[in-house]
Design a protein around this motif. Structure first.
Motif, PDB file in Angstrom:
ATOM      1  N   TYR A  44     -28.638  -6.796  10.024  1.00 37.65           N
ATOM      2  CA  TYR A  44     -28.711  -7.770  11.110  1.00 37.65           C
ATOM      3  C   TYR A  44     -29.889  -8.734  10.987  1.00 37.65           C
ATOM      4  O   TYR A  44     -30.117  -9.550  11.889  1.00 37.65           O
ATOM      5  CB  TYR A  44     -28.746  -7.043  12.455  1.00 37.65           C
ATOM      6  CG  TYR A  44     -27.393  -6.471  12.810  1.00 37.65           C
ATOM      7  CD1 TYR A  44     -26.355  -7.299  13.221  1.00 37.65           C
ATOM      8  CD2 TYR A  44     -27.136  -5.105  12.695  1.00 37.65           C
ATOM      9  CE1 TYR A  44     -25.104  -6.787  13.527  1.00 37.65           C
ATOM     10  CE2 TYR A  44     -25.888  -4.584  12.995  1.00 37.65           C
ATOM     11  CZ  TYR A  44     -24.871  -5.434  13.407  1.00 37.65           C
ATOM     12  OH  TYR A  44     -23.625  -4.920  13.701  1.00 37.65           O
ATOM     13  N   GLY A  45     -30.627  -8.666   9.888  1.00 36.17           N
ATOM     14  CA  GLY A  45     -31.684  -9.629   9.641  1.00 36.17           C
ATOM     15  C   GLY A  45     -32.820  -9.570  10.637  1.00 36.17           C
ATOM     16  O   GLY A  45     -33.344 -10.604  11.071  1.00 36.17           O
ATOM     17  N   ILE A  46     -33.218  -8.348  10.999  1.00 29.47           N
ATOM     18  CA  ILE A  46     -34.293  -8.159  11.971  1.00 29.47           C
ATOM     19  C   ILE A  46     -35.317  -7.181  11.404  1.00 29.47           C
ATOM     20  O   ILE A  46     -35.029  -6.462  10.438  1.00 29.47           O
ATOM     21  CB  ILE A  46     -33.752  -7.620  13.317  1.00 29.47           C
ATOM     22  CG1 ILE A  46     -32.993  -6.300  13.104  1.00 29.47           C
ATOM     23  CG2 ILE A  46     -32.862  -8.659  13.990  1.00 29.47           C
ATOM     24  CD1 ILE A  46     -32.478  -5.670  14.390  1.00 29.47           C
ATOM     25  N   SER A 178     -27.614 -15.078  15.653  1.00 26.69           N
ATOM     26  CA  SER A 178     -28.757 -14.239  15.296  1.00 26.69           C
ATOM     27  C   SER A 178     -28.977 -13.183  16.374  1.00 26.69           C
ATOM     28  O   SER A 178     -28.629 -13.369  17.543  1.00 26.69           O
ATOM     29  CB  SER A 178     -30.016 -15.088  15.124  1.00 26.69           C
ATOM     30  OG  SER A 178     -30.339 -15.762  16.331  1.00 26.69           O
ATOM     31  N   VAL A 179     -29.560 -12.061  15.966  1.00 26.04           N
ATOM     32  CA  VAL A 179     -29.786 -10.942  16.883  1.00 26.04           C
ATOM     33  C   VAL A 179     -31.118 -11.130  17.595  1.00 26.04           C
ATOM     34  O   VAL A 179     -32.160 -11.316  16.958  1.00 26.04           O
ATOM     35  CB  VAL A 179     -29.771  -9.606  16.114  1.00 26.04           C
ATOM     36  CG1 VAL A 179     -30.219  -8.463  17.011  1.00 26.04           C
ATOM     37  CG2 VAL A 179     -28.372  -9.334  15.575  1.00 26.04           C
ATOM     38  N   THR A 180     -31.081 -11.060  18.929  1.00 30.07           N
ATOM     39  CA  THR A 180     -32.314 -11.166  19.712  1.00 30.07           C
ATOM     40  C   THR A 180     -32.733  -9.826  20.305  1.00 30.07           C
ATOM     41  O   THR A 180     -33.885  -9.656  20.702  1.00 30.07           O
ATOM     42  CB  THR A 180     -32.151 -12.181  20.853  1.00 30.07           C
ATOM     43  OG1 THR A 180     -31.105 -11.750  21.739  1.00 30.07           O
ATOM     44  CG2 THR A 180     -31.812 -13.558  20.302  1.00 30.07           C
ATOM     45  N   GLN A 181     -31.801  -8.886  20.372  1.00 34.97           N
ATOM     46  CA  GLN A 181     -32.117  -7.553  20.903  1.00 34.97           C
ATOM     47  C   GLN A 181     -31.129  -6.563  20.314  1.00 34.97           C
ATOM     48  O   GLN A 181     -29.931  -6.848  20.208  1.00 34.97           O
ATOM     49  CB  GLN A 181     -32.022  -7.543  22.435  1.00 34.97           C
ATOM     50  CG  GLN A 181     -32.397  -6.241  23.116  1.00 34.97           C
ATOM     51  CD  GLN A 181     -31.227  -5.263  23.258  1.00 34.97           C
ATOM     52  OE1 GLN A 181     -30.062  -5.658  23.248  1.00 34.97           O
ATOM     53  NE2 GLN A 181     -31.545  -3.990  23.390  1.00 34.97           N
ATOM     54  N   LEU A 182     -31.629  -5.393  19.904  1.00 34.65           N
ATOM     55  CA  LEU A 182     -30.752  -4.346  19.384  1.00 34.65           C
ATOM     56  C   LEU A 182     -31.401  -2.999  19.667  1.00 34.65           C
ATOM     57  O   LEU A 182     -32.590  -2.809  19.398  1.00 34.65           O
ATOM     58  CB  LEU A 182     -30.513  -4.527  17.883  1.00 34.65           C
ATOM     59  CG  LEU A 182     -29.429  -3.648  17.240  1.00 34.65           C
ATOM     60  CD1 LEU A 182     -28.824  -4.349  16.018  1.00 34.65           C
ATOM     61  CD2 LEU A 182     -29.966  -2.284  16.830  1.00 34.65           C
TER      62      LEU A 182
END
Length: 590
Positions: A44-46, A178-182
């Motif tokens: 997820y690119g985080i 894009s992922v901001t929270q996971l």
């Protein structure tokens, strides 16, 4: 013939979905491994955000951000602390694009497998959007803006619902994908023995013992409540209580579905001239055990041993009774609760019923917080107060008062014009934490000798003193009861300089370990107050829970939406009712 193992009736070769049996699952891995977490982060690119217990919690700077613009110079408010006026950027809000539901589901599809769900452990996705709603001073909606797109997962285990702090899977996407929270909190499980379970009627009787006499029980829900990640060896089936009645919606507590699976506790206690001594004896379940004691009149600073001694300190010196509650939790997260009542000096004993669970200065000028907690007999509620106070103390923030059980009074939240003392208590601290029963009409107190036990909107006028942020861990207080955002018209009149009111649209669950400590921890980890409330809910509350934050809009569109706790980032100015031009609210779903 059924076999009896460690006090639990087991069946060999029983059908997986027999009405009177359910599977006990063996834990093969707690949380993610380091390699699992890195693969998740890379996908997820985080950043890799694995915790020591194997949970994964990532919250990016873009999460939950509401477009705002600075509209004035930073200046000092009345106590000398710096505030920065920021206003809603309406053109930017109108231009905000969110990821469509289909794309979000596609992006999230890999998450269950990456989190280790397989075999009987399954997850079904649902999509929600954080939404900012604005209203005028009359509570009429003037705008609604979707801020992001989230995919949450409802889990099942062996075909039965699986909930709890060990059944967490959620991801939030910005408009560009894009992922901001996971966040993930799951464990790898293997199917184990089949066990005979108690009937729903027996479970309803067990549930009744955990609630007041005026609370009825609908049919309990059979499933699995997965405890927080730790050192659990087995996951047992359980019934979640579905209480009806009492003072508004009740928390859903839990009883074990397998007879003999939970620990059994007894305690003996004595009261002599305000001195209380108690000792517990525990058997059954799976050792080792943890202990949590709670008093109806006294904050217990040392409450985690098998024995206890303290000096009773009721706020009202005329109060002669004393309630003492013990909650014991075994190594698999199963609980038992015992409560004893002193009418006066003497000796009492109590036997458990199965079930339970379910602060250097950082700012210029004095900073303090307050606590009122009305459900002293529930350890999960006590834990919220204990955790909030402890984290604040660790960061040099004092607790001006800590009233629990019969010491928590309605008048502490009531405005002076109605005989209240909020200027001494709730409106005389910077942040306030409340835990107790409530509904859309208000929230409650146990002590009936100090007013009518209910705070309703017309009782309150918060923020014209010191209070900036009020947290209500209570069911449905900020509920939209008719689809017209009527929480604005109900509670808008209470917000008079208060920066933010945090609460719940749905029920707020009583969860093991409480929620106050987690919320406070995020306040000192770079989160805004609103996002600290959100991340606490993501970590602790069950899937489907809807929470809400609300506040005033001042001249020029100024808000406190992006407030931080004092000393942790920017804070907006007080916005009084007399100068506001509207209100805002943001709702999110776990």
């Amino acid at each position: 013939m059924p076999a009896l193992a460690l006090g639990v009736l087991l069946l060999a070769g029983a059908p997986a979905f027999a009405a009177d049996t359910a599977t006990i699952y063996d834990v093969t891995q707690e949380g993610l491994s380091a390699a699992d977490a890195q693969k998740l982060a890379d996908t997820y690119g985080i950043p890799n955000s694995i915790a020591e217990n194997g949970a994964f919690t990532y919250t990016g700077k873009a999460f939950g951000q509401v477009p705002q613009k600075q509209v004035g110079d930073p200046h000092k408010e009345e106590s000398g602390r710096l505030v920065t006026p920021q206003a809603l950027d309406i053109p930017a809000l109108q231009a905000l694009k969110t990821l469509d539901d289909r794309s979000a589901l596609k992006r999230a599809a890999a998450l269950p497998a990456l989190a280790g769900l397989d075999g009987d452990f399954k997850a079904a996705p649902s999509v929600s959007h954080s939404e900012l709603t604005t209203a005028n001073n009359d509570g009429k909606t003037t705008g609604a803006y979707a801020l992001d797109t989230s995919v949450s997962y409802d889990m099942t285990l062996g075909g039965l619902p699986a909930t709890g702090q060990g059944a967490k899977l959620r991801v939030t996407f910005a408009g560009d994908g894009s992922v901001t929270q996971l966040s993930t909190a799951t464990r790898r499980l293997a199917s184990g023995k089949q066990a005979i379970i108690i009937s729903s009627d027996e479970a309803a009787k067990a549930c009744s013992a955990l609630y007041g006499a005026n609370v009825r029980q609908a049919t309990p829900t059979l499933g699995y409540v997965l405890p927080p990640l730790g050192a659990v060896k087995q996951i047992f089936p359980s019934y979640t209580c579905n209480p009806v009645g009492g003072d508004g919606p009740q928390a859903n507590r839990v009883v074990a579905a397998v007879e003999g699976a939970s620990p059994t506790a007894t305690f003996k206690a004595s009261l002599r001239e305000s001195s209380v001594e108690a000792a517990a004896d525990v058997s059954g379940g799976t050792a080792p055990y943890s202990y949590k004691w709670a008093s109806s009149t006294t904050v217990l600073e040392q409450n985690t041993d098998a024995s206890l001694s303290y000096i009773r300190s009721p706020r009202d010196g005329k109060l002669t009774g004393e309630g003492l509650t013990l909650e014991v939790t075994d190594a698999n997260g199963l609980t038992a609760t015992a409560t004893g009542i002193f009418e006066g000096d003497g000796v009492i004993s109590a036997t458990s019923t199965p079930g339970g669970g379910g602060f250097g200065k950082l700012a210029i000028g004095p900073t303090d917080v307050g606590i009122e907690q009305t459900v002293d007999e529930w350890q999960c509620a006590q834990d919220s107060a204990i955790g909030f106070k402890a984290v604040m103390a660790a960061h040099g923030v004092g607790t001006a008062f800590d009233w629990r059980g019969m010491n928590a009074w309605e008048r502490d939240f009531k405005k002076a014009s109605l005989g209240g003392t909020d200027s001494t208590y709730a409106d005389n601290v910077d942040a306030m934490w409340y835990t107790g029963h409530g509904n859309s009409g208000g929230f409650t107190f146990k002590n009936e000798t100090h007013d009518d036990r209910w705070i309703v909107p017309s009782d309150a006028d918060w923020g014209n003193g010191d209070l900036e942020w009020l947290q209500l861990e209570s069911c449905q207080v900020l509920r939209d009861t008719n689809g017209s955002h009527d929480y604005f018209s109900r509670w808008g009149g209470t917000i008079n300089g208060l920066h933010m009111l945090n609460g719940f649209h749905t029920n707020a669950q009583c969860v093991g370990g409480g929620t106050g400590g987690r919320f406070a921890t995020y306040l000192f980890a770079g989160f805004t107050v609103r996002n600290a409330w959100a991340q606490m809910a993501f970590d602790k509350e069950p899937g489907g829970t809807v929470f809400r934050s609300m506040g005033n809009i001042g001249a020029g569109g100024v808000t406190n939406i992006n407030d931080h706790f004092w000393g942790q980032g920017s804070v907006g100015p007080d916005i009084l009712k007399s100068s506001r031009i509207g209100m805002w609210a943001i709702a999110q779903t776990v």
